[in-house]
Design a protein around this motif. Structure first.
Motif, short mmCIF file in Angstrom:
data_model
loop_
_atom_site.label_atom_id
_atom_site.label_comp_id
_atom_site.label_asym_id
_atom_site.label_seq_id
_atom_site.Cartn_x
_atom_site.Cartn_y
_atom_site.Cartn_z
N PRO A 155 0.76 -1.11 0.02
CA PRO A 155 0.12 0.07 -0.06
C PRO A 155 0.84 1.16 0.13
O PRO A 155 0.37 2.30 -0.63
CB PRO A 155 -0.90 -0.19 1.36
N PHE A 156 2.01 1.36 0.68
CA PHE A 156 3.00 2.49 0.69
C PHE A 156 3.39 2.49 -0.87
O PHE A 156 3.50 3.71 -1.24
CB PHE A 156 4.12 2.21 1.71
N GLU A 157 3.67 1.43 -1.49
CA GLU A 157 4.37 1.47 -2.71
C GLU A 157 3.19 2.28 -3.72
O GLU A 157 3.41 2.82 -4.86
CB GLU A 157 4.66 0.13 -3.43
N ARG A 158 2.08 1.70 -3.73
CA ARG A 158 0.87 2.04 -4.49
C ARG A 158 0.55 3.75 -4.17
O ARG A 158 0.42 4.41 -5.03
CB ARG A 158 -0.62 1.50 -4.01
N THR A 159 0.83 4.22 -3.05
CA THR A 159 0.51 5.51 -2.69
C THR A 159 1.72 6.39 -3.17
O THR A 159 1.16 7.47 -3.78
CB THR A 159 0.48 5.81 -1.14
N LEU A 160 3.14 6.03 -3.07
CA LEU A 160 4.05 6.72 -3.71
C LEU A 160 3.85 6.71 -5.14
O LEU A 160 4.51 7.81 -5.85
CB LEU A 160 5.16 6.07 -3.35
N ALA A 161 3.53 5.66 -5.96
CA ALA A 161 3.23 5.91 -7.24
C ALA A 161 2.08 6.63 -7.59
O ALA A 161 2.44 7.44 -8.88
CB ALA A 161 2.87 4.45 -7.87
N ALA A 162 1.18 6.84 -6.85
CA ALA A 162 0.25 8.13 -7.21
C ALA A 162 0.92 9.28 -7.01
O ALA A 162 0.46 10.24 -7.75
CB ALA A 162 -0.72 7.69 -6.35
#
Length: 221
Positions: A155-162
């Motif tokens: 979920p952190f990776e998903r947020t950083l990608a956004a």
């Protein structure tokens, strides 16, 4: 130049807290379930095992009601009580925590901002909308809608990608050592822990310890 290009926030217990009278929700659950009341709200909270299960709130609360019934020598349907309790929760009854406004403004001045919460959209979006946070942030990620939640890295990776920001340039702010600090470190972010009355973070090692969100501007430098 600020030390971070993005600040990610946890929601419950960090940016917001409930204003609804949970004692009243507890009492109303017995009325809805058609069960004579037993125990006190504090007894139920003590009977709950660990943090809430975002996949099964009814089962999580039901286990607590089952323990509470056993402690009081009562026969009851714990799942019916849990369903009644959940039905009485109003997710619009929330408010920003002390210092949250200042922290959000400072984070926005420093760079990109986001909320990353373990809850699902159908519950957490109501809180985000009630607080007027959607227009103040660049992204909101509801990890409860995905296979992996904090403290997993996904979920952190998903947020950083956004946000299009690398982990090394991001800070995560949260009140849970086991989920927020551990998750941030797993994903390569720095962590700012919102402490509970000066509690000791050991054995975790957050880069920053905040007594209040009002302390965040100093961290952002």
């Amino acid at each position: 130049m600020t030390r971070f290009d993005a600040v990610l926030f946890d929601l419950d217990g960090t940016l917001c807290r409930r204003t609804q009278d949970t004692d009243a929700v507890f009492a109303a659950a017995f009325d809805r379930a058609g069960t004579a009341p037993f125990g006190e709200p504090d007894d139920l909270w003590a009977a709950l095992d660990g943090p809430p299960d975002p996949d099964d709130r009814v089962g999580y609360l039901g286990a607590g009601f089952a323990r509470l019934a056993a402690q009081h020598g009562r026969t009851a349907d714990p799942l019916a009580l849990a369903e009644a309790f959940v039905a009485g929760v109003d997710n619009t009854q929330v408010e920003l925590t002390p210092g949250a406004d200042r922290a959000l403004d400072a984070a926005a001045a420093a760079g990109a901002t986001a909320i990353l919460t373990n809850g699902p959209t159908d519950r957490q979006a109501t809180k985000v909308d009630a607080l007027g946070l959607a227009d103040r942030l660049d992204a909101v990620v509801y990890a409860g809608d995905h296979p992996r939640r904090k403290p997993h890295a996904a979920p952190f990776e998903r947020t950083l990608a956004a946000l299009d920001v690398p982990a090394a340039r991001a800070l995560y702010v949260g009140d849970s050592l086991a989920y927020d600090v551990a998750g941030a470190h797993t994903a390569g972010l720095a962590a700012a822990w919102l402490a509970d009355d000066g509690a000791d973070p050991a054995p975790y090692d957050p880069e920053f310890v905040l007594d209040s969100l009002a302390d965040l501007p100093e961290v952002l430098g």
